[in-house]
Design an enzyme around this catalytic site. Structure first.
Site, PDB file in Angstrom:
ATOM      1  CG  ASN A 287       0.278  -0.192   2.680  1.00 36.67           C
ATOM      2  OD1 ASN A 287      -0.134  -1.385   3.082  1.00 36.67           O
ATOM      3  ND2 ASN A 287       0.730   1.051   3.100  1.00 36.67           N
ATOM      4  CG  ASP A 332      -3.503  -1.881   4.182  1.00 31.90           C
ATOM      5  OD1 ASP A 332      -2.631  -1.513   3.248  1.00 31.90           O
ATOM      6  OD2 ASP A 332      -3.719  -2.205   5.307  1.00 31.90           O
ATOM      7  CB  CYS A 645      -1.307  -2.380  20.238  1.00 27.92           C
ATOM      8  SG  CYS A 645       0.497  -2.867  19.041  1.00 27.92           S
TER       9      CYS A 645
END
Length: 741
Positions: A287, A332, A645
């Site tokens: 990407n 993406d 995360c």
């Protein structure tokens, strides 16, 4: 057992002191074991006794000719042996097996060697990656395997090194730093070896880097060539391999735009495939950086070679041809997913083709002699960014609304950055002529930046999106809808007829890679903890083993002493479990037990009993009250820096600690020591002092408290707390108490 730990300083010293004589002395040269791995073996794959490279052979079909385990007897398959792995993070590697020795990698770029029959560990190698590198790894601290060649194993490390090791002893022969460590580059993919050269790419486009692929001499580690995938933002020359190509593609980029600062992206973080028939090397390019085409290139140009397959001359790295799957990429939509080679009867003639099912939801069949599109059709339902492809031009028929930076309106895109198909391996059977795709349906909203937080920052994703407002709304029905809407499937795709032949539906996304055999079998693990076998021609389920943990990796099969084995890594992690939170549904509650599982007919081994699955009791939440403005600020900060995360809405995905249930929420000082002072940097949780003040760190804490209160009131304690705690190791339990990442 030998254990080797190499620090970056020692690696540099070894490279400085090594030469051809040193490397040749360390390499195994006998024509057995890894010493026998050469171009002939990697071209054919052999008779199936070995699984000598990550995709079986240079065609990367992940298809084995073995038939001892077949559709008629796979129901007798049982566990032959297993090995517990040390790190409960994403397990993404496919083992390679050569002359009865199995080599497999795990998180933090660790490498393990086992006796492939008994499971006895022969040696392990820890390259000593600095845990602080985790903050620059977009999608967990994973590694997808090693390459073997003439007595050596080649390992790419998270911190950008390429290391050659003696396959007999695990002793390093040479090491070279392939990236600029001052930039947020990583390596998670498996190297490939072609013509005595090791080929390796890198990752990091989410943070701001310029992609390239490098070839190194397999004996000495000397650089042979480097090919850049996007133009040099400075306009400088880079070298003969890519300069001519970059001169042609530069006009497809704007004169200004953020690519001038970020580097433009285009990292080749996974698929690199060698075509031994045509002597071409194919790169799957990723990407843009940032994702947002409106910011990256001022909304101008196709931005080659983003989201493209590029063919090179392997000897020199010179450009041959390319095909761009997603022009002006802005979602993406990478083309880094597995590439498979085959010769198929299409249009009345045998065509040499490559096949890919990338993130954007279309299955591509491309003529590998010239890079022209043969077919492209949707392999998952609901794709809405484009309706199809014009086969004359090779370009997609786009939905104008998908260009959110032009309309100024959010767009709910299907598929999303998490993909219709991500890195999980795809297999192809030349017997059935079907590709077996680990597919999924996960949508996401794309929003233009709305606050200064969305500008480039020294830590965290720099993708040109409004990440702070992209989490789930405070609506129980919406959360449940997102959970129900995120699903997975195993799709058996016919690339000649250009349509699916059969499909198996899964209730959750992020299921494992596939492997096919001449025994009319397809093997796949599931996110909910099963290892399954299906009839390759019909999709009928023939075998299931309760692994006790989610499986993402692709399997391998081999034969030793007249007995066939099937090996697969089990354990959860990666982009979706880390970032998506609620939407992975029941998979959140599956314990994360990293293990290597090896099966054979009539295998009698058994896994140890799982600890009791009693849900963790929700910790008491602080009763302090704060202004709504502080909570709102905390939400934006959490979305910008933490959700990739710790999961959207701080819900967690069952891999890292669920912050909604962290005891540290009640302790403002300890919270500051972690987020600002870096108390847990050695566990991968770095200090965010570069981008947050102590007061802002407390705003994040208050947001999570507020989110936890809402979740407990509207979704129930089980959703707020999660269930893996009871099965956690002592280290994992300590990590949850401290809120470590």
């Amino acid at each position: 057992m030998r254990r080797h730990v190499m620090t970056p300083l020692l690696a540099a010293a070894m490279l400085w002191g090594c030469g051809s004589e040193r490397a040749q002395t360390g390499a195994q040269t006998a024509r057995d074991g890894v010493g026998k791995v050469d171009a002939a073996l990697l071209t054919s794959g052999g008779d199936g006794h070995d699984w000598a490279m990550t995709g079986f052979n240079y065609q990367e079909q992940r298809f084995s000719p073995l038939t001892q385990i077949n559709a008629g007897n796979v129901g007798r398959m049982g566990l032959a042996w297993f090995a517990d792995m040390p790190d409960a993070r994403g397990q993404e590697a496919t083992p390679i097996v050569i002359d009865g020795k199995l080599f497999v990698t795990g998180p933090w770029s660790k490498l393990f060697a086992f006796d492939a029959v008994s499971g006895r560990k022969l040696w392990e190698y820890d390259p000593g990656v600095d845990k602080q590198k985790a903050v620059q790894a977009c999608c967990d601290v994973v590694n997808r395997g090693v390459a073997a060649w003439k007595g050596q194993l080649f390992l790419g490390t998270l911190d950008g090194r390429l290391i050659a090791l003696n396959a007999e002893t695990g002793t390093p022969n040479w090491s070279v730093q392939t990236t600029d460590n001052s930039r947020p580059y990583t390596i998670t993919g498996a190297p490939r070896v072609v013509k005595d050269m090791v080929i390796i790419g890198n990752g990091g486009a989410e943070f701001g880097v310029r992609g390239y692929v490098t070839a190194y001499d397999a004996t000495s580690g000397a650089q042979k060539w480097r090919f850049y995938t996007v133009p040099n933002p400075t306009g400088a020359k880079d070298g003969a391999a890519s300069d001519a190509a970059m001169a042609k593609v530069s006009p497809t980029w704007s004169k200004n735009g953020q690519w001038k600062q970020s580097g433009g992206g285009g990292t080749v973080w996974d698929s690199i495939v060698y075509d031994a028939e045509l002597n071409q090397l194919y790169l799957g390019v990723g990407n843009g950086s940032p994702w947002n085409h409106g910011l990256r290139s001022e909304g101008q140009g196709d931005n080659l070679f983003l989201s493209s397959i590029v063919a090179l001359k392997p000897e020199t790295g010179e450009y041959i041809w390319h095909y761009q799957e997603t022009p002006a990429e802005t979602w993406d939509f990478t083309a880094t997913q597995p590439i498979t080679l085959a010769t198929l009867p299409i249009g009345g003639q045998q065509r040499k083709v490559l096949m890919q099912a990338p993130k954007n939801g279309f299955f591509y069949v491309i003529d590998r002699t010239n890079g022209r599109l043969v077919n492209a059709s949707q392999f998952v339902p609901g794709v809405n960014w484009a309706s199809g492809y014009d086969l004359k031009t090779g370009r997609p028929n786009e939905n104008p609304a998908a260009r959110y930076y032009r309309t100024g309106k959010p767009f709910l895109t299907v598929p999303s950055a998490l993909a219709a198909h991500n890195w999980q391996p795809m297999a192809f059977s030349p017997q059935t002529r079907l590709a077996y795709i680990p597919a999924q349906s996960v949508g996401a909203a794309y929003l233009n930046p709305s606050s200064p937080l969305d500008q480039r920052q020294p830590i965290g994703f720099n993708v040109g999106q409004d990440l702070g407002n992209a989490m789930y709304p405070r609506d129980a029905a919406a959360v449940k809808g997102a959970t129900a809407g995120a699903t997975g499937s195993l799709v058996a795709w016919d690339p000649v007829a250009n349509k699916p032949r059969w499909k198996v539906d899964y209730p959750t996304p992020w299921n494992g890679g596939t492997m096919a055999t001449a025994g009319n079998l397809v093997f796949q693990g599931t996110a909910l903890g099963e290892f399954r076998a299906y009839a390759a021609d019909s999709g009928k389920q023939l075998f299931s083993f309760p692994a006790g943990t989610g499986i993402m990796a692709g399997a391998a099969t081999y034969m030793v002493g007249g007995k066939q084995y099937v090996a697969v890594l089990a354990g959860r992690g990666g982009a979706l479990p880390l970032s998506i939170g609620y939407a992975i549904g029941k998979a959140r509650d599956v314990p994360n037990r990293p293990r290597l599982l090896v099966f054979a007919l009539d295998g009698k081994a058994a896994l140890p009993p799982a600890p009791g699955a009693t849900p963790a009791a929700p910790v008491p939440l602080p009763t302090e009250t704060v202004a709504p403005q502080q909570v709102a600020q905390g939400k934006l900060l959490f979305g910008r820096y933490c959700q990739v995360c710790h999961g959207a809405n701080a819900a967690g995905g069952g891999v890292l600690p669920n912050l909604q249930n962290s005891p540290v929420l009640a302790d403002a000082e300890t919270w500051k020591s972690i987020l600002i002072d870096g108390a847990l940097k050695d566990q991968g949780m770095v200090s965010f002092a570069k981008v947050m003040t102590p007061e802002q760190a407390q705003a994040v804490r208050h947001y999570i408290i507020d989110e936890a209160r809402w979740a407990r009131a509207n979704l129930g304690n089980a959703n707020a707390a999660g269930k893996p705690t009871a099965a956690a190791t002592p280290a994992e339990t300590a990590s949850m108490k401290t809120g470590a990442r």
